[in-house]
Design a protein around this motif. Structure first.
Motif, PDB file in Angstrom:
ATOM      1  N   LEU A 184       0.832  -1.210   0.000  1.00 49.47           N
ATOM      2  CA  LEU A 184       0.000   0.000   0.000  1.00 49.47           C
ATOM      3  C   LEU A 184       0.866   1.260   0.000  1.00 49.47           C
ATOM      4  O   LEU A 184       0.570   2.227  -0.698  1.00 49.47           O
ATOM      5  CB  LEU A 184      -0.926  -0.006   1.224  1.00 49.47           C
ATOM      6  CG  LEU A 184      -1.906   1.149   1.341  1.00 49.47           C
ATOM      7  CD1 LEU A 184      -2.919   1.127   0.183  1.00 49.47           C
ATOM      8  CD2 LEU A 184      -2.635   1.123   2.672  1.00 49.47           C
ATOM      9  N   VAL A 185       1.919   1.265   0.786  1.00 47.31           N
ATOM     10  CA  VAL A 185       2.765   2.469   0.878  1.00 47.31           C
ATOM     11  C   VAL A 185       3.974   2.382  -0.052  1.00 47.31           C
ATOM     12  O   VAL A 185       4.840   3.259  -0.015  1.00 47.31           O
ATOM     13  CB  VAL A 185       3.234   2.718   2.332  1.00 47.31           C
ATOM     14  CG1 VAL A 185       2.046   2.903   3.259  1.00 47.31           C
ATOM     15  CG2 VAL A 185       4.126   1.583   2.821  1.00 47.31           C
ATOM     16  N   GLU A 186       4.018   1.347  -0.868  1.00 47.86           N
ATOM     17  CA  GLU A 186       5.100   1.163  -1.848  1.00 47.86           C
ATOM     18  C   GLU A 186       6.477   1.308  -1.191  1.00 47.86           C
ATOM     19  O   GLU A 186       7.334   2.059  -1.670  1.00 47.86           O
ATOM     20  CB  GLU A 186       4.922   2.136  -3.013  1.00 47.86           C
ATOM     21  CG  GLU A 186       3.629   1.866  -3.778  1.00 47.86           C
ATOM     22  CD  GLU A 186       3.358   2.900  -4.864  1.00 47.86           C
ATOM     23  OE1 GLU A 186       4.056   3.935  -4.889  1.00 47.86           O
ATOM     24  OE2 GLU A 186       2.438   2.669  -5.664  1.00 47.86           O
ATOM     25  N   GLY A 189      12.990  12.020  -2.453  1.00 48.26           N
ATOM     26  CA  GLY A 189      12.748  10.671  -2.941  1.00 48.26           C
ATOM     27  C   GLY A 189      11.300  10.256  -2.875  1.00 48.26           C
ATOM     28  O   GLY A 189      10.867   9.383  -3.619  1.00 48.26           O
ATOM     29  N   TRP A 190      10.541  10.836  -1.975  1.00 47.26           N
ATOM     30  CA  TRP A 190       9.111  10.547  -1.894  1.00 47.26           C
ATOM     31  C   TRP A 190       8.361  11.687  -2.567  1.00 47.26           C
ATOM     32  O   TRP A 190       8.614  12.863  -2.260  1.00 47.26           O
ATOM     33  CB  TRP A 190       8.626  10.429  -0.450  1.00 47.26           C
ATOM     34  CG  TRP A 190       9.182   9.249   0.315  1.00 47.26           C
ATOM     35  CD1 TRP A 190      10.040   8.301  -0.142  1.00 47.26           C
ATOM     36  CD2 TRP A 190       8.911   8.927   1.682  1.00 47.26           C
ATOM     37  NE1 TRP A 190      10.325   7.398   0.841  1.00 47.26           N
ATOM     38  CE2 TRP A 190       9.647   7.749   1.984  1.00 47.26           C
ATOM     39  CE3 TRP A 190       8.140   9.493   2.694  1.00 47.26           C
ATOM     40  CZ2 TRP A 190       9.620   7.138   3.235  1.00 47.26           C
ATOM     41  CZ3 TRP A 190       8.109   8.887   3.937  1.00 47.26           C
ATOM     42  CH2 TRP A 190       8.841   7.726   4.210  1.00 47.26           C
ATOM     43  N   SER A 191       7.445  11.331  -3.461  1.00 44.31           N
ATOM     44  CA  SER A 191       6.679  12.378  -4.136  1.00 44.31           C
ATOM     45  C   SER A 191       5.670  12.990  -3.163  1.00 44.31           C
ATOM     46  O   SER A 191       5.269  12.363  -2.197  1.00 44.31           O
ATOM     47  CB  SER A 191       5.978  11.809  -5.364  1.00 44.31           C
ATOM     48  OG  SER A 191       5.114  10.756  -4.977  1.00 44.31           O
ATOM     49  N   VAL A 192       5.258  14.212  -3.446  1.00 46.47           N
ATOM     50  CA  VAL A 192       4.298  14.926  -2.586  1.00 46.47           C
ATOM     51  C   VAL A 192       3.006  15.120  -3.353  1.00 46.47           C
ATOM     52  O   VAL A 192       3.028  15.746  -4.419  1.00 46.47           O
ATOM     53  CB  VAL A 192       4.855  16.299  -2.167  1.00 46.47           C
ATOM     54  CG1 VAL A 192       3.848  17.041  -1.295  1.00 46.47           C
ATOM     55  CG2 VAL A 192       6.193  16.148  -1.451  1.00 46.47           C
ATOM     56  N   PRO A 193       1.864  14.608  -2.847  1.00 49.25           N
ATOM     57  CA  PRO A 193       1.730  13.746  -1.666  1.00 49.25           C
ATOM     58  C   PRO A 193       1.790  12.288  -2.079  1.00 49.25           C
ATOM     59  O   PRO A 193       1.661  11.968  -3.264  1.00 49.25           O
ATOM     60  CB  PRO A 193       0.335  14.100  -1.172  1.00 49.25           C
ATOM     61  CG  PRO A 193      -0.443  14.355  -2.430  1.00 49.25           C
ATOM     62  CD  PRO A 193       0.540  14.964  -3.411  1.00 49.25           C
ATOM     63  N   CYS A 194       1.960  11.417  -1.120  1.00 47.22           N
ATOM     64  CA  CYS A 194       1.870   9.977  -1.375  1.00 47.22           C
ATOM     65  C   CYS A 194       1.646   9.272  -0.039  1.00 47.22           C
ATOM     66  O   CYS A 194       1.723   9.894   1.018  1.00 47.22           O
ATOM     67  CB  CYS A 194       3.136   9.456  -2.061  1.00 47.22           C
ATOM     68  SG  CYS A 194       4.590   9.465  -0.993  1.00 47.22           S
ATOM     69  N   LYS A 195       1.370   7.969  -0.128  1.00 44.01           N
ATOM     70  CA  LYS A 195       1.181   7.192   1.103  1.00 44.01           C
ATOM     71  C   LYS A 195       2.556   6.796   1.653  1.00 44.01           C
ATOM     72  O   LYS A 195       3.430   6.355   0.894  1.00 44.01           O
ATOM     73  CB  LYS A 195       0.353   5.938   0.828  1.00 44.01           C
ATOM     74  CG  LYS A 195      -1.071   6.202   0.377  1.00 44.01           C
ATOM     75  CD  LYS A 195      -1.805   4.891   0.197  1.00 44.01           C
ATOM     76  CE  LYS A 195      -3.133   5.113  -0.494  1.00 44.01           C
ATOM     77  NZ  LYS A 195      -2.985   5.608  -1.873  1.00 44.01           N
ATOM     78  N   ALA A 196       2.701   6.927   2.960  1.00 45.72           N
ATOM     79  CA  ALA A 196       3.974   6.582   3.590  1.00 45.72           C
ATOM     80  C   ALA A 196       3.762   6.479   5.095  1.00 45.72           C
ATOM     81  O   ALA A 196       2.714   6.889   5.612  1.00 45.72           O
ATOM     82  CB  ALA A 196       5.028   7.637   3.274  1.00 45.72           C
ATOM     83  N   ILE A 197       4.761   5.940   5.764  1.00 47.00           N
ATOM     84  CA  ILE A 197       4.711   5.827   7.233  1.00 47.00           C
ATOM     85  C   ILE A 197       6.039   6.288   7.814  1.00 47.00           C
ATOM     86  O   ILE A 197       7.103   5.907   7.333  1.00 47.00           O
ATOM     87  CB  ILE A 197       4.427   4.373   7.674  1.00 47.00           C
ATOM     88  CG1 ILE A 197       2.987   3.986   7.331  1.00 47.00           C
ATOM     89  CG2 ILE A 197       4.654   4.200   9.169  1.00 47.00           C
ATOM     90  CD1 ILE A 197       2.621   2.577   7.765  1.00 47.00           C
ATOM     91  N   GLN A 198       5.932   7.111   8.847  1.00 48.80           N
ATOM     92  CA  GLN A 198       7.125   7.511   9.616  1.00 48.80           C
ATOM     93  C   GLN A 198       6.979   6.944  11.032  1.00 48.80           C
ATOM     94  O   GLN A 198       5.938   7.111  11.671  1.00 48.80           O
ATOM     95  CB  GLN A 198       7.245   9.032   9.663  1.00 48.80           C
ATOM     96  CG  GLN A 198       8.369   9.502  10.594  1.00 48.80           C
ATOM     97  CD  GLN A 198       8.443  11.007  10.693  1.00 48.80           C
ATOM     98  OE1 GLN A 198       8.799  11.683   9.725  1.00 48.80           O
ATOM     99  NE2 GLN A 198       8.077  11.555  11.850  1.00 48.80           N
TER     100      GLN A 198
END
Lengths: 139, 190
Positions: free
Chosen positions: A21-23, A35-44
């Motif tokens: 899901l968060v690639e 490196g991460w596009s804005v916006p996208c799914k991610a977890i910190q």
């Protein structure tokens, strides 16, 4: 020594559904603009204090987990997958730089809070969790 | 700390299965199937109590105890059931077979409240998917014969959840091997 924060990230990364899901965007610091596009799914996942074990060689760690998404709805989808991982996790092995670790549990300790990181312009869901990890690598 | 000792810390809840007394016990690495029935979700802690207080004997030649015996032992499993289908509710009160259905309309199910003077006996398994202290393997407590004791009192409220506090009192089963009449623990090791 197995680091609880690293074990948490490793645990989330080895979950196929969440990782897909968060690639694979799961990290200790977000990489929006790097490196991460804005916006996208991610977890910190960030260490956030919490209880300590006085007698056992077990790391307990409170975690601040931010689920990012293209909208609050998409961030909630990430949170939902995270919640599923938490419910499933009981004595699970993970691979870390210090060797194979054993995660006893990863429990959410708060309900989600909707939030927007204005600095990077991404909607997010903030939640706190607690993890317990065997301090020594398992054979 | 030895490499595999972390597994000795047992965490995580178990699932509760019941079956008629005498039902074959499944392999430890197999999820119990019919006639084993999984009771629904439980809430909070589950507890296995190994009750059995020792009686100590003294004589005039010693100031300390010289002998101890255990005149009674009383294993008990307690948990709180929140999945209150009438079949689950009925099993705890007496037996799930007390539940009757009516096609209606409206379709209904009915459970008599009267429990009767002789409780229904069950076999019970408390199974954890990683209950083994020797690795990430399953384990289970097996109690071949027992009854649901206690006086469950589901409470209904606006901000709570009705629940049945269940107490399973183990009975001796002389059909089991010597030493296992009150049940056993079995875990997978490899």
């Amino acid at each position: 020594m197995i680091i609880a924060q690293e074990a948490a990230i490793a645990l989330l990364k080895q979950d196929h559904g969440l990782n897909e899901l968060v690639e694979q965007r799961i990290a200790d610091k977000h990489r929006f603009g790097n490196g991460w596009s804005v916006p996208c799914k991610a977890i910190q996942v960030r260490a956030d204090g919490g209880p300590t074990e006085l007698y056992l060689e077990v790391q307990r760690q409170r975690l601040e987990i931010i689920c990012y998404g293209e909208s609050h709805y998409e961030a909630l989808r990430v949170f939902s997958e995270l919640q599923s991982v938490c419910r499933r996790t009981v004595k699970q092995e993970v691979s870390t730089w210090q060797g194979k670790g054993l995660v006893y549990w990863l429990n959410l300790v708060s309900a989600p809070s909707a939030w927007r990181d204005e600095e990077i312009g991404v909607d997010a869901i903030l939640v706190f969790a607690e993890i317990a990890v065997a301090e020594n690598p398992i054979s | 700390m030895a490499g595999n000792e972390p597994y000795g810390h047992l965490v995580g809840p178990c699932k509760v299965y019941i079956a008629p007394v005498g039902t074959a016990v499944p392999a430890v690495n197999a999820v119990p199937t019919s006639p084993w029935t999984e009771l629904g979700e439980t809430d909070g802690e589950q507890e296995v109590s190994h009750a059995g207080t020792l009686t100590f004997f003294y004589d005039n030649d010693h100031s300390g105890p010289v002998k101890a015996v255990r005149p009674q032992e009383d294993p008990e499993v307690t948990f709180t059931l929140v999945n209150l289908t009438l079949e689950n509710y009925g099993a705890i009160l007496d037996t799930a077979s007390d539940v009757t259905s009516d096609a209606g309309p409206p379709a209904t199910k009915k459970l008599p409240v009267k429990r009767g003077s002789v409780p229904t006996e069950y076999a019970l398994i408390l199974r954890g998917s990683v209950l083994s202290p020797y690795g990430a393997y399953p384990g289970m407590y097996v109690f071949p014969r027992g009854v649901f004791d206690g006086e469950p009192a589901p409470t209904f409220s606006k901000d709570g959840r009705a629940a049945l506090e269940c107490s399973f009192r183990v009975l001796e089963d002389d059909n089991q091997a010597a030493g296992e009449e009150l049940g056993w623990i079995i875990v997978q090791t490899a």
